[in-house]
Design an enzyme around this catalytic site. Sequence first.
Site, PDB file in Angstrom:
ATOM      1  N   ARG A  59       0.779  -1.463   0.127  1.00  7.49           N
ATOM      2  CA  ARG A  59       0.076   0.136   0.009  1.00  7.49           C
ATOM      3  C   ARG A  59       0.798   1.203   0.078  1.00  7.49           C
ATOM      4  O   ARG A  59       0.592   2.158  -0.759  1.00  7.49           O
ATOM      5  CB  ARG A  59      -1.062   0.121   1.295  1.00  7.49           C
ATOM      6  CG  ARG A  59      -2.091  -0.640   0.942  1.00  7.49           C
ATOM      7  CD  ARG A  59      -2.594  -1.475   2.248  1.00  7.49           C
ATOM      8  NE  ARG A  59      -1.714  -2.330   2.678  1.00  7.49           N
ATOM      9  CZ  ARG A  59      -1.459  -3.418   2.268  1.00  7.49           C
ATOM     10  NH1 ARG A  59      -2.534  -3.955   1.733  1.00  7.49           N
ATOM     11  NH2 ARG A  59      -0.832  -4.446   2.585  1.00  7.49           N
ATOM     12  N   THR A  60       1.797   1.330   0.769  1.00  2.32           N
ATOM     13  CA  THR A  60       2.393   2.543   0.988  1.00  2.32           C
ATOM     14  C   THR A  60       3.302   2.840  -0.110  1.00  2.32           C
ATOM     15  O   THR A  60       3.296   4.171  -0.665  1.00  2.32           O
ATOM     16  CB  THR A  60       3.365   2.598   2.263  1.00  2.32           C
ATOM     17  OG1 THR A  60       2.680   2.014   3.380  1.00  2.32           O
ATOM     18  CG2 THR A  60       3.895   4.054   2.575  1.00  2.32           C
ATOM     19  N   LYS A  89      26.115  -3.335  -0.199  1.00  2.00           N
ATOM     20  CA  LYS A  89      27.631  -3.145  -0.337  1.00  2.00           C
ATOM     21  C   LYS A  89      27.975  -2.476   0.749  1.00  2.00           C
ATOM     22  O   LYS A  89      29.436  -2.194   1.201  1.00  2.00           O
ATOM     23  CB  LYS A  89      27.963  -2.669  -1.444  1.00  2.00           C
ATOM     24  CG  LYS A  89      27.555  -3.309  -2.858  1.00  2.00           C
ATOM     25  CD  LYS A  89      28.148  -2.480  -4.173  1.00  2.00           C
ATOM     26  CE  LYS A  89      26.755  -2.107  -4.753  1.00  2.00           C
ATOM     27  NZ  LYS A  89      27.311  -1.126  -6.143  1.00  2.00           N
ATOM     28  N   ARG A 110      10.995   4.080   3.716  1.00  2.00           N
ATOM     29  CA  ARG A 110      10.651   2.862   4.613  1.00  2.00           C
ATOM     30  C   ARG A 110      11.881   2.091   5.026  1.00  2.00           C
ATOM     31  O   ARG A 110      12.570   1.776   4.141  1.00  2.00           O
ATOM     32  CB  ARG A 110       9.620   1.968   4.114  1.00  2.00           C
ATOM     33  CG  ARG A 110       9.345   0.732   5.124  1.00  2.00           C
ATOM     34  CD  ARG A 110       8.291  -0.141   4.643  1.00  2.00           C
ATOM     35  NE  ARG A 110       7.167   0.729   5.048  1.00  2.00           N
ATOM     36  CZ  ARG A 110       5.809   0.180   4.996  1.00  2.00           C
ATOM     37  NH1 ARG A 110       5.666  -1.068   4.653  1.00  2.00           N
ATOM     38  NH2 ARG A 110       4.674   0.834   4.990  1.00  2.00           N
ATOM     39  N   HIS A 138       4.712   5.519  11.662  1.00  2.00           N
ATOM     40  CA  HIS A 138       4.157   5.601  10.110  1.00  2.00           C
ATOM     41  C   HIS A 138       3.209   6.690  10.227  1.00  2.00           C
ATOM     42  O   HIS A 138       2.082   6.570  10.052  1.00  2.00           O
ATOM     43  CB  HIS A 138       3.377   4.073  10.019  1.00  2.00           C
ATOM     44  CG  HIS A 138       3.293   3.717   8.702  1.00  2.00           C
ATOM     45  ND1 HIS A 138       3.333   4.868   7.340  1.00  2.00           N
ATOM     46  CD2 HIS A 138       3.101   2.484   7.891  1.00  2.00           C
ATOM     47  CE1 HIS A 138       3.113   4.059   6.508  1.00  2.00           C
ATOM     48  NE2 HIS A 138       2.938   2.627   6.775  1.00  2.00           N
TER      49      HIS A 138
HETATM   50  N1   CP Z   1      -0.458  -0.193   5.988  1.00  2.19           N
HETATM   51  C1   CP Z   1       0.852  -0.421   5.143  1.00  2.19           C
HETATM   52  O1   CP Z   1       1.825   0.147   5.803  1.00  2.19           O
HETATM   53  O2   CP Z   1       0.870  -1.272   4.359  1.00  2.19           O
HETATM   54  P1   CP Z   1       2.162  -1.685   3.482  1.00  2.19           P
HETATM   55  O3   CP Z   1       3.133  -2.329   4.500  1.00  2.19           O
HETATM   56  O4   CP Z   1       1.664  -2.582   2.558  1.00  2.19           O
HETATM   57  O5   CP Z   1       2.664  -0.390   3.014  1.00  2.19           O
END
Ligand code: CP
Length: 311
Positions: A59-60, A89, A110, A138
Amino acid sequence: MSAFPLNHIVESQQFDRPLLETVFRTADQMKADLAGEHRFAKALDGCIMASLFYEPSTRTRFSFESAMLRLGGSVITTENAREFSSAAKGESLADSTRIMNGYADVIVMRHNEAGSAARAAEISRIPVINAGDGAGQHPTQALLDLYTIADAFAGIDGLKIAMVGDLRYGRTVRSLAYLLSKYENVEIVFVSPPVCRMEGDIKAYLEKNQVPWREETNLDRVTPEADCIYMTRIQKERFHDPEDYQAAAGRYILTPQRVKTMKPDAIIMHPLPRVDEIPKDVDDDPRARYFEQAQNGLYIRMALLYLLLSK
Ligand code: CP
């Protein structure tokens, strides 16, 4: 519109209520625009977003990339930065961030370590957006969560929110708790196995901000009273001790029988992905909002990119 005051988005505490309103009204505009005139289709023409994901995502990453493309910008991406960037590396996060500063206008990152987005932001002259940092935060997920709740109830004040599952390692619930504290008469119920209770820093923050909260281990006591049941996955990959994981896995399942005990106008949310905590036969219940919640991620992320890059 006044200039967006943030240079980076690393944690939920950066948002106050006026700023939340700005993001939500901009997301409304994006949603309406996609369904209608496409006036924002070239709003970020010429801008490049680097999506740097050291952990898996559906999703993100895809909603950020879709958001940038729908605003007329471009995307450079690595789907597994730990393997396919020079991190494999031994390149440091600081060096990767410096390099991306020369190639892109915004970094969406991320990472597996809490605090990594803040570290990248310290040295980055282009915006860094935290797309999830380990068991840290998040914030963009929390924004889309709050937007979904506000849409369902025409506001947030006075709601009782139950957060269920892996609250110890769950970054989405941590970020959402910070945002909920901005509202009046909100109450939070933390439902988790003893091995994955919400951490003390969040509880202390809620107390400091006079947000009532309590802990439960029995989900059946909470389903009839909550306005929003926010389910989460027990995150096997974050447990250090397999016995702790076994003690938590499969404990909280929002079965159709439990859904029957919920208020008629309550909602069910989940940041997804899910494992077994919401069976598929709940999906058609009108109270299930998790797919709409994921869709809202597109509008919120379009709003954030637009606000950060068009000022
Ligand atoms: N909700 C969420 O962060 O989903 P993903 O890990 O798929 O990005």
